[in-house]
Design a protein around this motif. Sequence first.
Motif, PDB file in Angstrom:
ATOM      1  N   HIS A 219     -14.675   8.724  -4.554  1.00 39.73           N
ATOM      2  CA  HIS A 219     -14.296   9.562  -5.691  1.00 39.73           C
ATOM      3  C   HIS A 219     -15.477  10.316  -6.293  1.00 39.73           C
ATOM      4  CE1 HIS A 219     -10.050   8.536  -6.395  1.00 39.73           C
ATOM      5  NE2 HIS A 219     -10.367   7.438  -5.739  1.00 39.73           N
ATOM      6  N   ALA A 220     -16.699   9.916  -5.980  1.00 43.50           N
ATOM      7  CA  ALA A 220     -17.871  10.541  -6.578  1.00 43.50           C
ATOM      8  C   ALA A 220     -18.273  11.829  -5.870  1.00 43.50           C
ATOM      9  CB  ALA A 220     -19.045   9.570  -6.571  1.00 43.50           C
ATOM     10  N   SER A 221     -17.778  12.059  -4.659  1.00 36.72           N
ATOM     11  CA  SER A 221     -18.190  13.242  -3.916  1.00 36.72           C
ATOM     12  C   SER A 221     -17.137  14.336  -3.990  1.00 36.72           C
ATOM     13  CB  SER A 221     -18.457  12.880  -2.459  1.00 36.72           C
ATOM     14  OG  SER A 221     -17.267  12.440  -1.846  1.00 36.72           O
ATOM     15  N   THR A 222     -17.587  15.569  -3.792  1.00 38.22           N
ATOM     16  CA  THR A 222     -16.693  16.710  -3.741  1.00 38.22           C
ATOM     17  C   THR A 222     -16.323  16.950  -2.284  1.00 38.22           C
ATOM     18  OG1 THR A 222     -17.702  17.717  -5.685  1.00 38.22           O
ATOM     19  CG2 THR A 222     -16.474  19.171  -4.231  1.00 38.22           C
ATOM     20  N   LEU A 223     -15.044  16.996  -2.005  1.00 33.38           N
ATOM     21  CA  LEU A 223     -14.577  17.222  -0.647  1.00 33.38           C
ATOM     22  C   LEU A 223     -14.554  18.720  -0.370  1.00 33.38           C
ATOM     23  CD1 LEU A 223     -11.727  14.592  -0.693  1.00 33.38           C
ATOM     24  CD2 LEU A 223     -13.999  14.352   0.320  1.00 33.38           C
ATOM     25  N   SER A 224     -14.978  19.106   0.821  1.00 37.91           N
ATOM     26  CA  SER A 224     -15.176  20.513   1.156  1.00 37.91           C
ATOM     27  C   SER A 224     -13.887  21.198   1.610  1.00 37.91           C
ATOM     28  CB  SER A 224     -16.217  20.639   2.263  1.00 37.91           C
ATOM     29  OG  SER A 224     -15.703  20.123   3.477  1.00 37.91           O
ATOM     30  N   VAL A 225     -13.943  22.516   1.619  1.00 37.34           N
ATOM     31  CA  VAL A 225     -12.837  23.317   2.138  1.00 37.34           C
ATOM     32  C   VAL A 225     -12.599  22.954   3.600  1.00 37.34           C
ATOM     33  CG1 VAL A 225     -12.068  25.665   2.656  1.00 37.34           C
ATOM     34  CG2 VAL A 225     -13.291  25.216   0.528  1.00 37.34           C
ATOM     35  N   GLU A 226     -13.670  22.865   4.368  1.00 34.22           N
ATOM     36  CA  GLU A 226     -13.551  22.531   5.788  1.00 34.22           C
ATOM     37  C   GLU A 226     -12.896  21.164   5.985  1.00 34.22           C
ATOM     38  OE1 GLU A 226     -13.438  23.101   9.711  1.00 34.22           O
ATOM     39  OE2 GLU A 226     -14.051  24.615   8.252  1.00 34.22           O
ATOM     40  N   TYR A 227     -13.221  20.208   5.143  1.00 32.19           N
ATOM     41  CA  TYR A 227     -12.601  18.884   5.205  1.00 32.19           C
ATOM     42  C   TYR A 227     -11.086  19.022   5.094  1.00 32.19           C
ATOM     43  CZ  TYR A 227     -11.212  14.189   3.754  1.00 32.19           C
ATOM     44  OH  TYR A 227     -10.592  12.966   3.653  1.00 32.19           O
ATOM     45  N   PHE A 228     -10.625  19.794   4.107  1.00 28.93           N
ATOM     46  CA  PHE A 228      -9.188  19.947   3.899  1.00 28.93           C
ATOM     47  C   PHE A 228      -8.522  20.784   4.986  1.00 28.93           C
ATOM     48  CE2 PHE A 228     -10.201  18.692  -0.534  1.00 28.93           C
ATOM     49  CZ  PHE A 228      -9.398  17.570  -0.559  1.00 28.93           C
TER      50      PHE A 228
ATOM     51  N   GLU B 115      -4.624  20.532   9.095  1.00 29.97           N
ATOM     52  CA  GLU B 115      -4.261  20.849  10.468  1.00 29.97           C
ATOM     53  C   GLU B 115      -3.890  19.580  11.242  1.00 29.97           C
ATOM     54  OE1 GLU B 115      -7.543  23.257  11.843  1.00 29.97           O
ATOM     55  OE2 GLU B 115      -6.569  25.088  11.118  1.00 29.97           O
ATOM     56  N   LEU B 116      -4.592  18.502  10.981  1.00 28.72           N
ATOM     57  CA  LEU B 116      -4.265  17.230  11.614  1.00 28.72           C
ATOM     58  C   LEU B 116      -2.867  16.758  11.201  1.00 28.72           C
ATOM     59  CD1 LEU B 116      -5.058  14.737  13.279  1.00 28.72           C
ATOM     60  CD2 LEU B 116      -6.037  13.793  11.181  1.00 28.72           C
ATOM     61  N   VAL B 117      -2.563  16.845   9.928  1.00 26.21           N
ATOM     62  CA  VAL B 117      -1.237  16.447   9.437  1.00 26.21           C
ATOM     63  C   VAL B 117      -0.158  17.328  10.067  1.00 26.21           C
ATOM     64  CG1 VAL B 117       0.242  16.362   7.381  1.00 26.21           C
ATOM     65  CG2 VAL B 117      -2.088  15.461   7.267  1.00 26.21           C
ATOM     66  N   MET B 118      -0.414  18.634  10.116  1.00 25.09           N
ATOM     67  CA  MET B 118       0.565  19.556  10.683  1.00 25.09           C
ATOM     68  C   MET B 118       0.830  19.240  12.159  1.00 25.09           C
ATOM     69  SD  MET B 118      -0.885  22.998   8.848  1.00 25.09           S
ATOM     70  CE  MET B 118      -0.016  24.144   9.880  1.00 25.09           C
TER      71      MET B 118
ATOM     72  N   PHE C 193      -9.126  22.266  -1.965  1.00 33.21           N
ATOM     73  CA  PHE C 193      -7.835  22.028  -1.343  1.00 33.21           C
ATOM     74  C   PHE C 193      -7.013  23.316  -1.316  1.00 33.21           C
ATOM     75  CE2 PHE C 193      -3.347  20.470  -1.989  1.00 33.21           C
ATOM     76  CZ  PHE C 193      -3.151  20.012  -0.692  1.00 33.21           C
ATOM     77  N   ILE C 194      -6.966  24.012  -2.447  1.00 32.70           N
ATOM     78  CA  ILE C 194      -6.233  25.284  -2.539  1.00 32.70           C
ATOM     79  C   ILE C 194      -6.844  26.332  -1.611  1.00 32.70           C
ATOM     80  CG2 ILE C 194      -5.566  27.187  -4.088  1.00 32.70           C
ATOM     81  CD1 ILE C 194      -4.087  24.465  -4.542  1.00 32.70           C
ATOM     82  N   GLN C 195      -8.160  26.400  -1.571  1.00 31.46           N
ATOM     83  CA  GLN C 195      -8.840  27.357  -0.687  1.00 31.46           C
ATOM     84  C   GLN C 195      -8.527  27.065   0.782  1.00 31.46           C
ATOM     85  OE1 GLN C 195     -13.071  27.933  -1.602  1.00 31.46           O
ATOM     86  NE2 GLN C 195     -12.604  27.313  -3.702  1.00 31.46           N
TER      87      GLN C 195
END
Length: 73
Positions: free
Chosen positions: A5-14, A19-22, A56-58
Amino acid sequence: MVVNHASTLSVEYFIQYLELVMKSRHIPLKEAEQYMRDQFFKGNPHSYGESTASHFIQAIQHIEKKENENERN
């Protein structure tokens, strides 16, 4: 997947996660987005902070743009 929870997750991560979920669930982006909101964010996209929510939105916008470009070609 464990997320700190302390880190910011990147656009690339999302992008990769969506894409994996899809691919694994054979669902379109809108359903993957809802799945992520429900399962990953537990209904609160801001639970990991404003930057992560924005990324996430990006990522969603990036995938939408890529899909639109693929449809035109």
